[in-house]
Design a protein around this motif. Structure first.
Motif, short mmCIF file in Angstrom:
data_model
loop_
_atom_site.label_atom_id
_atom_site.label_comp_id
_atom_site.label_asym_id
_atom_site.label_seq_id
_atom_site.Cartn_x
_atom_site.Cartn_y
_atom_site.Cartn_z
N SER A 59 0.66 -0.93 0.15
CA SER A 59 -0.26 0.33 -0.06
C SER A 59 1.14 1.19 0.31
CB SER A 59 -0.62 0.15 0.94
OG SER A 59 -0.05 0.42 2.19
N THR A 102 0.30 5.95 -0.37
CA THR A 102 0.47 7.57 -0.08
C THR A 102 0.35 7.90 -1.54
OG1 THR A 102 -1.22 7.08 1.97
CG2 THR A 102 -1.30 9.48 0.47
N TYR A 132 -9.27 2.37 -4.95
CA TYR A 132 -8.28 3.65 -4.07
C TYR A 132 -9.12 4.31 -2.92
CZ TYR A 132 -6.21 3.40 -9.20
OH TYR A 132 -6.07 2.50 -9.75
N ASN A 133 -8.76 5.54 -2.41
CA ASN A 133 -9.49 5.89 -1.75
C ASN A 133 -8.58 7.09 -1.18
OD1 ASN A 133 -10.99 4.08 -0.01
ND2 ASN A 133 -9.66 3.40 0.52
N ARG A 149 -4.97 6.83 -1.89
CA ARG A 149 -4.53 5.79 -1.75
C ARG A 149 -4.31 4.77 -1.56
NH1 ARG A 149 -1.24 4.03 3.03
NH2 ARG A 149 -1.91 2.40 4.02
N GLU A 192 -4.74 0.96 -1.20
CA GLU A 192 -4.13 -0.20 -0.27
C GLU A 192 -3.77 -1.64 -0.51
OE1 GLU A 192 -5.09 0.55 2.35
OE2 GLU A 192 -6.33 2.38 3.27
#
Lengths: 117, 114
Positions: free
Chosen positions: B18, B20, B64-65, B77, B79
């Motif tokens: 993961s 960011t 995605y986040n 982000r 994951e």
């Protein structure tokens, strides 16, 4: 859904000559904007020119001009007196007008322009 | 002026890792966007935000986040990285959610998932 189509994956032009890049789009909206972005190898997205759909007059920016045919949903970019620095990927993009989106753009697949000395 | 700043510029991830992607802008723009650009393709919208605390999905949000705790920052982000997420990621900002205000783009993050 709105779509943007660039039918020329690659184009080539001789330095100092003129080249036209094609773009067609599909939308049911009446209020929208169209853009041409240049992406050199540095990956930067550089706005070249934009056209408001409600304006009849074709936009121009120095050596860059567009041929906007609203009824045909066509938006081509003409580059005059081509320079070596014009070599790049060119993206056509659509954006719905106020109230039609959250300001995001819909892009075509791009046209890679090469300029020969 | 810094404009829109993205970090890192390049990254290689292993499948399942993961990370960011950072994006910050110093123009006090309310609207921010994340796009991805796959090889030979145009940009596609992943997520966007209309202001701090408000985010929404774009065309390709799966995997995605995002979060938007401040006006300046809009991190993306991943994951569980997958090879299909190999792409160049662009962050952009705009003062208002109307396209008559030009979007300001960052220089992109090239991400490879191996």
């Amino acid at each position: 859904a709105q779509t943007v189509t660039q039918s020329q994956p690659e184009m080539s032009v001789q330095e100092a000559e003129t080249v036209t890049l094609s773009c067609t789009y599909d939308t049911s909206e009446s209020d929208y904007y169209l853009f041409w972005y240049k992406q050199p190898p540095s990956r930067q997205m550089i706005l070249v020119i934009r056209q408001e759909a409600y304006k009849q007059q074709n936009a121009t920016e120095n050596r860059f001009s567009v041929n906007f045919q609203k009824a045909a949903k066509s938006f081509s970019l003409k580059i005059s007196d081509s320079q070596l620095g014009d070599a790049a990927m060119y993206f056509c993009a659509y954006g719905a007008g106020y109230g039609g989106s959250q300001g995001n753009l819909i892009f075509g697949k791009g046209t890679k322009l090469s300029v020969k000395p | 002026n810094a404009g829109v700043t993205q970090t890192p510029k390049f990254r290689i991830l292993k499948i399942g890792q993961s990370m960011t992607l950072q994006c910050t802008q110093d123009m006090n723009h309310n609207y921010m966007y994340w796009y991805r650009q796959d090889p030979g393709m145009g940009l596609k919208l992943i997520y966007y935000s209309v202001g701090a605390g408000i985010t929404d999905k774009g065309e390709v949000p799966n995997g995605y986040n995002v979060s938007r705790s401040t006006t300046e920052d809009f991190p993306l982000r991943l994951e569980l990285a997958a090879p299909s997420q190999t792409s160049v990621y662009f962050c952009a900002s705009s003062p208002r959610g109307t396209v008559n205000q030009p979007q300001h783009f960052g220089d992109g993050t090239r991400l490879s998932i191996l």
